[in-house]
Design a protein around this motif. Structure first.
Motif, PDB file in Angstrom:
ATOM      1  N   ASP A 150       0.844  -1.188   0.000  1.00 52.10           N
ATOM      2  CA  ASP A 150       0.000   0.000   0.000  1.00 52.10           C
ATOM      3  C   ASP A 150       0.882   1.241   0.000  1.00 52.10           C
ATOM      4  OD1 ASP A 150      -2.416   1.490   2.326  1.00 52.10           O
ATOM      5  OD2 ASP A 150      -1.906   1.948   0.250  1.00 52.10           O
ATOM      6  N   PRO A 151       1.225   1.757  -1.192  1.00 56.32           N
ATOM      7  CA  PRO A 151       2.105   2.925  -1.255  1.00 56.32           C
ATOM      8  C   PRO A 151       1.590   4.100  -0.447  1.00 56.32           C
ATOM      9  CG  PRO A 151       1.799   1.959  -3.442  1.00 56.32           C
ATOM     10  CD  PRO A 151       0.849   1.256  -2.516  1.00 56.32           C
ATOM     11  N   ALA A 152       0.285   4.218  -0.304  1.00 57.36           N
ATOM     12  CA  ALA A 152      -0.254   5.342   0.453  1.00 57.36           C
ATOM     13  C   ALA A 152       0.168   5.290   1.905  1.00 57.36           C
ATOM     14  CB  ALA A 152      -1.780   5.350   0.351  1.00 57.36           C
ATOM     15  N   ALA A 153       0.470   4.080   2.396  1.00 60.40           N
ATOM     16  CA  ALA A 153       0.888   3.966   3.797  1.00 60.40           C
ATOM     17  C   ALA A 153       2.190   4.702   4.030  1.00 60.40           C
ATOM     18  CB  ALA A 153       1.045   2.489   4.180  1.00 60.40           C
ATOM     19  N   ALA A 154       3.101   4.595   3.045  1.00 55.14           N
ATOM     20  CA  ALA A 154       4.373   5.296   3.197  1.00 55.14           C
ATOM     21  C   ALA A 154       4.168   6.793   3.166  1.00 55.14           C
ATOM     22  CB  ALA A 154       5.338   4.877   2.077  1.00 55.14           C
ATOM     23  N   ALA A 155       3.310   7.237   2.258  1.00 55.33           N
ATOM     24  CA  ALA A 155       3.056   8.668   2.189  1.00 55.33           C
ATOM     25  C   ALA A 155       2.419   9.166   3.459  1.00 55.33           C
ATOM     26  CB  ALA A 155       2.146   8.975   0.988  1.00 55.33           C
ATOM     27  N   GLY A 156       1.543   8.356   4.046  1.00 55.74           N
ATOM     28  CA  GLY A 156       0.885   8.779   5.266  1.00 55.74           C
ATOM     29  C   GLY A 156       1.784   8.722   6.466  1.00 55.74           C
ATOM     30  N   ALA A 157       2.871   7.924   6.388  1.00 53.26           N
ATOM     31  CA  ALA A 157       3.734   7.772   7.549  1.00 53.26           C
ATOM     32  C   ALA A 157       4.437   9.061   7.920  1.00 53.26           C
ATOM     33  CB  ALA A 157       4.782   6.682   7.278  1.00 53.26           C
ATOM     34  N   SER A 158       4.878   9.802   6.908  1.00 53.80           N
ATOM     35  CA  SER A 158       5.606  11.034   7.213  1.00 53.80           C
ATOM     36  C   SER A 158       4.927  12.262   6.669  1.00 53.80           C
ATOM     37  CB  SER A 158       7.028  10.958   6.631  1.00 53.80           C
ATOM     38  OG  SER A 158       6.961  10.896   5.231  1.00 53.80           O
ATOM     39  N   GLY A 159       3.878  12.087   5.900  1.00 54.50           N
ATOM     40  CA  GLY A 159       3.230  13.227   5.257  1.00 54.50           C
ATOM     41  C   GLY A 159       3.959  13.586   3.991  1.00 54.50           C
ATOM     42  N   ALA A 160       3.250  14.152   3.055  1.00 53.57           N
ATOM     43  CA  ALA A 160       3.917  14.598   1.833  1.00 53.57           C
ATOM     44  C   ALA A 160       5.004  15.587   2.184  1.00 53.57           C
ATOM     45  CB  ALA A 160       2.891  15.236   0.894  1.00 53.57           C
ATOM     46  N   ALA A 161       5.986  15.693   1.267  1.00 53.41           N
ATOM     47  CA  ALA A 161       7.120  16.576   1.553  1.00 53.41           C
ATOM     48  C   ALA A 161       6.658  17.972   1.903  1.00 53.41           C
ATOM     49  CB  ALA A 161       8.051  16.613   0.339  1.00 53.41           C
ATOM     50  N   SER A 162       5.665  18.445   1.193  1.00 54.96           N
ATOM     51  CA  SER A 162       5.198  19.798   1.458  1.00 54.96           C
ATOM     52  C   SER A 162       4.421  19.892   2.756  1.00 54.96           C
ATOM     53  CB  SER A 162       4.312  20.266   0.300  1.00 54.96           C
ATOM     54  OG  SER A 162       3.196  19.405   0.162  1.00 54.96           O
ATOM     55  N   GLY A 163       3.872  18.760   3.221  1.00 54.36           N
ATOM     56  CA  GLY A 163       3.041  18.806   4.414  1.00 54.36           C
ATOM     57  C   GLY A 163       3.771  18.457   5.688  1.00 54.36           C
ATOM     58  N   ALA A 164       5.049  18.052   5.589  1.00 53.28           N
ATOM     59  CA  ALA A 164       5.788  17.643   6.779  1.00 53.28           C
ATOM     60  C   ALA A 164       6.686  18.741   7.302  1.00 53.28           C
ATOM     61  CB  ALA A 164       6.632  16.402   6.463  1.00 53.28           C
ATOM     62  N   GLY A 165       6.562  19.939   6.713  1.00 54.77           N
ATOM     63  CA  GLY A 165       7.457  21.020   7.089  1.00 54.77           C
ATOM     64  C   GLY A 165       7.355  21.420   8.541  1.00 54.77           C
ATOM     65  N   SER A 166       6.220  21.129   9.186  1.00 57.63           N
ATOM     66  CA  SER A 166       6.054  21.516  10.579  1.00 57.63           C
ATOM     67  C   SER A 166       6.732  20.537  11.532  1.00 57.63           C
ATOM     68  CB  SER A 166       4.562  21.617  10.911  1.00 57.63           C
ATOM     69  OG  SER A 166       3.929  20.362  10.717  1.00 57.63           O
ATOM     70  N   ASP A 167       7.297  19.479  11.014  1.00 56.67           N
ATOM     71  CA  ASP A 167       7.946  18.450  11.835  1.00 56.67           C
ATOM     72  C   ASP A 167       9.431  18.407  11.487  1.00 56.67           C
ATOM     73  OD1 ASP A 167       8.792  16.276  13.240  1.00 56.67           O
ATOM     74  OD2 ASP A 167       7.367  14.866  12.374  1.00 56.67           O
ATOM     75  N   PRO A 168      10.264  19.204  12.159  1.00 58.92           N
ATOM     76  CA  PRO A 168      11.669  19.317  11.757  1.00 58.92           C
ATOM     77  C   PRO A 168      12.485  18.047  11.929  1.00 58.92           C
ATOM     78  CG  PRO A 168      11.261  20.513  13.796  1.00 58.92           C
ATOM     79  CD  PRO A 168       9.923  20.114  13.266  1.00 58.92           C
ATOM     80  N   SER A 169      12.000  17.088  12.723  1.00 57.85           N
ATOM     81  CA  SER A 169      12.783  15.867  12.946  1.00 57.85           C
ATOM     82  C   SER A 169      12.334  14.693  12.077  1.00 57.85           C
ATOM     83  CB  SER A 169      12.709  15.466  14.421  1.00 57.85           C
ATOM     84  OG  SER A 169      11.367  15.199  14.796  1.00 57.85           O
ATOM     85  N   SER A 170      11.372  14.915  11.179  1.00 60.35           N
ATOM     86  CA  SER A 170      10.834  13.794  10.410  1.00 60.35           C
ATOM     87  C   SER A 170      11.865  13.182   9.465  1.00 60.35           C
ATOM     88  CB  SER A 170       9.598  14.231   9.624  1.00 60.35           C
ATOM     89  OG  SER A 170       9.926  15.236   8.674  1.00 60.35           O
ATOM     90  N   ARG A 171      12.794  13.980   8.936  1.00 64.24           N
ATOM     91  CA  ARG A 171      13.782  13.415   8.007  1.00 64.24           C
ATOM     92  C   ARG A 171      14.757  12.524   8.744  1.00 64.24           C
ATOM     93  NH1 ARG A 171      14.547  17.536   3.830  1.00 64.24           N
ATOM     94  NH2 ARG A 171      12.371  16.875   3.732  1.00 64.24           N
ATOM     95  N   GLU A 172      15.117  12.903   9.956  1.00 66.30           N
ATOM     96  CA  GLU A 172      15.968  12.042  10.782  1.00 66.30           C
ATOM     97  C   GLU A 172      15.308  10.681  10.977  1.00 66.30           C
ATOM     98  OE1 GLU A 172      18.909  12.174  12.208  1.00 66.30           O
ATOM     99  OE2 GLU A 172      19.404  14.182  12.955  1.00 66.30           O
ATOM    100  N   ARG A 173      14.033  10.689  11.295  1.00 71.20           N
ATOM    101  CA  ARG A 173      13.338   9.427  11.537  1.00 71.20           C
ATOM    102  C   ARG A 173      13.181   8.616  10.257  1.00 71.20           C
ATOM    103  NH1 ARG A 173      10.129  12.939  14.481  1.00 71.20           N
ATOM    104  NH2 ARG A 173       8.286  12.580  13.179  1.00 71.20           N
ATOM    105  N   ALA A 174      13.037   9.321   9.140  1.00 73.32           N
ATOM    106  CA  ALA A 174      12.942   8.617   7.867  1.00 73.32           C
ATOM    107  C   ALA A 174      14.247   7.891   7.549  1.00 73.32           C
ATOM    108  CB  ALA A 174      12.590   9.604   6.755  1.00 73.32           C
ATOM    109  N   PHE A 175      15.387   8.520   7.814  1.00 73.88           N
ATOM    110  CA  PHE A 175      16.673   7.842   7.610  1.00 73.88           C
ATOM    111  C   PHE A 175      16.788   6.616   8.522  1.00 73.88           C
ATOM    112  CE2 PHE A 175      18.320  11.998   5.877  1.00 73.88           C
ATOM    113  CZ  PHE A 175      18.694  11.506   4.637  1.00 73.88           C
ATOM    114  N   ALA A 176      16.386   6.765   9.777  1.00 71.15           N
ATOM    115  CA  ALA A 176      16.481   5.650  10.719  1.00 71.15           C
ATOM    116  C   ALA A 176      15.607   4.480  10.266  1.00 71.15           C
ATOM    117  CB  ALA A 176      16.075   6.114  12.114  1.00 71.15           C
ATOM    118  N   ALA A 177      14.388   4.770   9.830  1.00 68.93           N
ATOM    119  CA  ALA A 177      13.469   3.712   9.421  1.00 68.93           C
ATOM    120  C   ALA A 177      13.960   3.003   8.163  1.00 68.93           C
ATOM    121  CB  ALA A 177      12.081   4.297   9.198  1.00 68.93           C
ATOM    122  N   ALA A 178      14.422   3.770   7.175  1.00 73.78           N
ATOM    123  CA  ALA A 178      14.893   3.171   5.928  1.00 73.78           C
ATOM    124  C   ALA A 178      16.155   2.350   6.150  1.00 73.78           C
ATOM    125  CB  ALA A 178      15.143   4.265   4.896  1.00 73.78           C
ATOM    126  N   SER A 179      17.019   2.822   7.037  1.00 74.21           N
ATOM    127  CA  SER A 179      18.227   2.075   7.379  1.00 74.21           C
ATOM    128  C   SER A 179      17.878   0.710   7.963  1.00 74.21           C
ATOM    129  CB  SER A 179      19.065   2.884   8.377  1.00 74.21           C
ATOM    130  OG  SER A 179      20.106   2.112   8.917  1.00 74.21           O
TER     131      SER A 179
END
Length: 646
Positions: free
Chosen positions: A25-54
């Motif tokens: 379900d590709p939408a699950a990934a999009a919903g996990a962190s929010g679209a790039a434009s919609g995740a701007g209010s969460d400054p630590s989301s990219r850190e968590r994305a690296f951790a999860a993908a690793s």
């Protein structure tokens, strides 16, 4: 090794579905962190994305973050790059890339012909995610990059796993360069591993805070042989002058007669540099055209030439002139004679969309090499932008160029040069300051990026602070009499440099009031906000000049030409015309260089074989380079005194 079954993780409130569920379900990934434009209010989301993908794909997090940093500095710019790459992992869309520019993560093109990279499509196949999710969602994009690295590691028969020794991933990291040349791929891996060793931390252009803690690593550089890349160029590459590890090609600029008149020729001049004239400077330009268009221009004998062009997508370099010859690139013949010109693909008004990390890194590696070879100091008095070069006469000042513009990251560039602008500062100095506002969080208002609409620039990081006529945010911007002789204030228009004190430049302090500092700038006091708690400038050591005692003012010049008596018979003496700026008694300006060559390189006719009519006329008069305003200028040593700053 990371489990490739169900992975359930909740980190700081961000839930990640299992890899299997996300793939289904590709939408699950999009919903996990929010679209790039919609995740701007969460400054630590990219850190968590690296951790999860690793964890999901068994790629050491340090490796994944370092590859992303070397590609994009962790940025997720709106849209795609010039080569069709998306997101912090620079996933290339084959429909947007080109055979010449479409290089992307983990897909090195064959030596000939070069296919278009489709790392976006490969990542979609490996992850089961839609290409749209990979383009727009930070977690999906980083998962795609991790999947590509893991796939390369497995293909090469090398170990995978989140806790694998990071040094064992050298070949996969080199492959992520997309280069078919072994030394270029290895240089990209070296860059990425240097980030692991040194660490990095920054706020991205879209507001994410990412850090990579320094760690010891021993890169297994011999692994690069497993990739089967081209060990060296297989064709004659002309007189290319580049350091190892750079993708450089010889694309010569034509030196041709254009008619019967010996003065009708193009598009550069022959010389015997660095013997005559001496090479003292490197000029940073941007092309205001695409790479392909730029190469067409520089190979046109009726146009003009410079030394190197760098491509935005991957930092590839085309060399057009040998350093011994003089290009026509600076708009100032004196500077042309003493400089090497580097054109960077891009448009100054759109900034980061073109000024890519691979291009910054290639440029810095080339400049370090040239600076060492020609003994050029790595500072902003010798490695400078086209926008810092003065006009040669008052009539030329207003028409001088303003590239690379307000969005070129000088502070990052000098870090890559190994000469950080923060060096040689002094907490006790009071006479001189260096402008250092930072970049990512320094978003000065800029207008009319499209030439018509005031708010077309958006909010981009900038490399300057504005100067005002009084210590108040409401005071008008200072006037630049060279641009507006009527005394009108400068503006915030993208091309108006009249009130911009640029990062890295050093100025003499005129006055201080509370959180405001005034500097001498083009003959006037320019005030900028410089709070003690959050300074935008730092004290530095050095010297400044003042007019000689008894002089009401000292003339300033756009070139350091010899005195009339230095010219031999047959060569007309060149006028030394002062510029329109007033350097009056009571003012002072920071010294940039006390060893400026005094000469005029005479080259006015076509010479097919040797520059037998080309002469470097050397004078005895002495000049100093000073920091006059956004542009530097020259003063005669006989007109000023040099004072050590306190």
């Amino acid at each position: 090794m990371a489990a490739f079954g169900a992975l359930a993780a909740v980190t700081a409130g961000m839930a990640f579905a299992s890899p299997t569920a996300q793939a289904a379900d590709p939408a699950a990934a999009a919903g996990a962190s929010g679209a790039a434009s919609g995740a701007g209010s969460d400054p630590s989301s990219r850190e968590r994305a690296f951790a999860a993908a690793s964890a999901e794909y068994g790629v050491p997090r340090t490796v994944l973050e370092a590859v992303s940093y070397a590609q994009t500095r962790w940025d997720f710019n709106p849209g795609h790059s010039t080569s069709g790459g998306y997101g912090p992992m620079h996933l290339v869309d084959a429909n947007l890339g080109s055979a010449s520019e479409g290089k992307g993560l983990g897909e090195a093109p064959a030596p000939a012909p070069a296919p278009v990279a489709d790392t976006l499509g490969r990542a979609a196949t490996l992850t089961g995610l839609s290409e749209d999710a990979l383009r727009t969602d930070e977690l999906a994009n980083i998962r795609g990059g991790a999947a590509l690295l893991a796939a390369t590691q497995k293909r090469l028969g090398l170990p995978t796993g989140e806790s694998t020794d990071a040094g064992q991933w050298f070949a996969a990291v080199a492959d992520a360069s997309g280069s078919a040349e072994e030394d270029v791929a290895a240089a990209f891996a070296d860059d990425a591993y240097s980030v692991i060793s040194s660490g990095a931390s920054r706020r991205t252009v879209d507001g994410k805070q990412v850090s990579l803690v320094p760690s010891k690593v021993t890169p297994q550089a011999a692994q690069v042989k497993r990739l089967g890349l081209v060990a060296k160029k297989t064709k004659d590459n002309g007189p290319v002058d580049c350091p190892p590890g750079l993708d450089c090609a010889w694309v010569p600029a034509p030196y041709e007669s254009l008619g019967s008149d010996p003065g009708d020729y193009g598009n550069h001049d022959l010389a015997s540099r660095p013997t005559a004239p001496k090479i003292t400077n490197i000029v940073i330009h941007n092309t205001e055209a695409t790479y392909d268009t730029t190469l067409k221009l520089v190979t046109d004998p009726t146009y003009l030439a410079w030394n190197y062009t760098l491509r935005s997508s991957d930092g590839q370099i085309a060399q057009h002139l040998e350093s011994k010859d003089v290009g026509w690139h600076a708009g100032n013949w004196y500077v042309n004679g003493h400089s090497i010109g580097l054109e960077h693909e891009g448009f100054a008004a759109t900034g980061a969309e073109w000024f890519s990390e691979p291009m910054y890194r290639s440029s810095a590696r080339l400049v370090r090499y040239l600076a060492t070879k020609y003994d050029i100091p790595l500072d902003m008095q010798h490695v400078f932008g086209h926008d810092q070069i003065p006009g040669v006469t008052p009539a030329n000042v207003a028409g001088m160029h303003w590239d690379p513009g307000p969005y070129w990251n000088w502070e990052h560039y000098f870090q890559l040069l190994g000469a950080p602008l923060q060096a040689h500062t002094s907490g006790n100095a009071k006479d001189l300051v260096r402008i250092l506002p930072g970049f990512e969080d320094n978003r000065q208002p800029v207008t009319f990026c499209d030439g018509k609409v005031a708010d077309s620039c958006g909010s981009q990081p900038t490399n300057f602070v504005y100067l005002r006529t009084a210590p108040s945010a409401d005071a008008p911007l200072v006037n630049d009499i060279g641009r507006k002789a009527n005394g009108a204030p400068s503006t915030t228009s993208v091309s108006d440099i009249g009130a911009r004190a640029q990062a890295g430049l050093t100025f003499a302090v005129a006055e201080r009031r509370g959180d405001w500092t005034a500097i001498w700038f083009n003959g006037v006091k320019g005030w900028f906000l410089n709070p003690v708690a959050d300074p935008t400038a730092v004290p530095v050591k050095g010297s400044y000049v003042v007019p000689k005692a008894g002089l009401a003012k000292a003339p300033v010049y756009g070139r350091a030409y010899p005195e009339a008596s230095a010219y031999p018979a047959g060569i007309p003496a060149q006028a030394v015309a002062p510029l329109q700026y007033t350097f009056a008694a009571g003012q002072r300006y920071a010294v940039g260089d006390l060893t400026v060559p005094t000469d005029y390189y005479r080259a006015t006719t076509y010479s097919a074989d040797t520059p037998n009519d080309h002469v470097d006329v050397v004078g005895q008069d002495r000049y100093y380079q000073i920091s006059l305003g956004h542009r530097f200028a020259y003063v005669r040593a006989a007109d000023v005194d040099v004072v050590p700053a306190q």
